[in-house]
Design an enzyme around this catalytic site. Structure first.
Site, PDB file in Angstrom:
ATOM      1  CB  SER A 181     -18.097  38.996  11.015  1.00 34.99           C
ATOM      2  OG  SER A 181     -19.282  39.684  10.726  1.00 34.99           O
ATOM      3  CG  HIS A 209     -16.238  35.205  12.715  1.00 38.96           C
ATOM      4  ND1 HIS A 209     -15.386  34.999  11.646  1.00 38.96           N
ATOM      5  CD2 HIS A 209     -17.394  35.655  12.179  1.00 38.96           C
ATOM      6  CE1 HIS A 209     -15.992  35.325  10.523  1.00 38.96           C
ATOM      7  NE2 HIS A 209     -17.225  35.726  10.826  1.00 38.96           N
ATOM      8  CE  LYS A 239     -18.081  32.590   9.003  1.00 39.64           C
ATOM      9  NZ  LYS A 239     -19.346  33.042   9.536  1.00 39.64           N
TER      10      LYS A 239
END
Ligand SMILES: *Cc1c(COP(=O)(O)O)cnc(C)c1O
Length: 391
Positions: A181, A209, A239
């Site tokens: 990240s 992610h 996310k």
């Protein structure tokens, strides 16, 4: 002991180092053009990659479930809090990921912190990438297993650890973030998977992610074509999928193990119906409308290309997470403040979150950004870069 004094002292120590959090408040939806602390700003630091958090289909699905199933689930999953919607979502995750079965947790953090200590205990070994996420680190800390850390993405070192450890432990777990990240780089999951199979270690990837981003939105396992070759795939709906919640996916035996053993799952109320229905809608949407993922990547390439053209360095990034490397913490902080004044919201990442001298502004691309938005942001980055003499 004056405890209030203790709280103040601790926070003041952070404030002196400039490491305390100044919380910004969104007035309304999380969309690229948002109102933050009363000011219209362009958000370049949200994880809402596909701009799905306010998509009409996700909102409608949530409203429908709120009406049909109520505001709360009434219990933990294991007692009376599993609704047909939770089961439907888990089936949908498995179809989406092409796995046998899945388990949804309230958050991704709860998945890592609950499952990792259940998997590995005394006499076992956990091998973890040095830059893994805090939820993995906490999961490892909760386990009675031994731990070894391998240098970031270094599969040669990982191999050495596996060679020397193979005979000394009952079970071995290798765990890595899929996309890291801070730098936006991708774990060498093909090599990790190969080594795990060679040394009979359990492979565990955190795709927080990568979900909705890599592999046409299906994540890092699809990106590397490793379907069926990773033992445990973990991810999040908080996310790119635009809602909230974590999951793990793999075999039916894994699911049954995880639900019987994860304390975070067993002892905490299950997610409300509206959340679950929106999660189902988000997976359907990523399948039905590939244009969101495509737009995210178009924006990513455009942004990186033009940052470079302007003289900025975006480090090791291979994904929509795009750091703008600035060196000293103070420069990154000033940069971010100046951007904020110009209506751009992008946070600085400074020591000790990243190594000294590696401070940066971390920008995240979003499929809802237009070319005009990016051009206008680029202009402001360039202007600020010149003001601070970093380009
Ligand atoms: C955000 C994140 C998590 C936590 O996920 P939540 O669902 O938001 O709790 C876990 N791992 C990684 C790598 C993350 O980036």
């Amino acid at each position: 002991m004056d405890y209030n004094e203790f709280f103040r002292k601790e926070v003041n120590a952070l404030k002196e180092k400039g490491l305390d959090w100044k919380i910004r408040v969104l007035q309304g939806k999380s969309v690229p053009h948002a109102v933050i602390d009363g000011k219209k700003s362009l958000i370049l630091c949200s994880n809402n990659y596909l701009n799905l958090s306010s998509h009409p289909k996700l909102i409608q699905a949530g409203i429908n479930a709120l009406k049909s199933h109520g505001a709360g689930s009434g219990s933990v999953r294991a007692i009376a809090g599993t609704m047909d919607l939770h089961q439907k979502l888990e089936k949908k995750i498995s179809e989406f990921k092409e796995t046998e079965d899945s388990l949804y947790y309230q958050t991704g953090f709860a998945a890592n912190a609950g499952l990792i200590p259940a998997l590995m205990s005394e006499g076992d070994l956990i091998i973890s990438d040095e830059l893994n996420h805090g939820s993995i680190i906490d999961g490892v800390r909760l386990s009675k297993a031994e731990k070894k850390i391998f240098p970031h993405k270094n599969t040669e070192e990982l191999k050495k650890i596996l060679e020397e450890s193979e005979k000394n432990y009952s079970k071995i777990l290798v765990v890595s973030d899929g996309v890291f990240s801070m730098d936006g780089d991708i774990a060498p999951l093909d090599k990790i998977s190969f080594l795990c199979r060679k040394f009979n270690a359990l492979s565990y990837v955190d795709d927080a992610h990568g979900d909705g981003v890599l592999g046409k939105g299906k994540g890092i396992v699809h990106h590397f074509n490793l379907q069926g070759k990773i033992d445990i795939e973990m991810g999040t709906f908080s996310k790119a999928f635009g809602v909230v919640g974590g999951y793990i996916t793999g075999t039916t035996s894994l699911k049954e193990f995880a639900l019987n053993k994860s304390r975070t799952w067993l002892l905490s109320g299950s997610a409300p119906p509206a959340t679950i229905a929106s999660c189902i809608a988000s997976l359907e949407l990523v399948e039905e409308e590939p244009e969101h993922v495509k737009k995210l990547w178009d924006n990513t390439f455009y942004w990186k290309k033009n940052l470079k053209k302007a003289g900025f360095d975006s480090g090791e990034s291979e994904t929509p997470i795009t750091p703008v490397m600035l060196g000293e913490s103070i420069t990154a902080k000033k940069f971010s403040e100046k951007l904020m004044q110009k209506g751009i919201f992008a946070l600085p990442i400074v020591f000790p979150m990243v190594a000294q001298g590696k401070a940066r502004i971390r920008t995240m691309m979003n499929s809802g950004l237009t070319k005009e938005d990016l051009d206008s942001a680029l202009e402001k980055f360039e202007e600020t870069g010149k003001e601070l003499k970093v380009i």
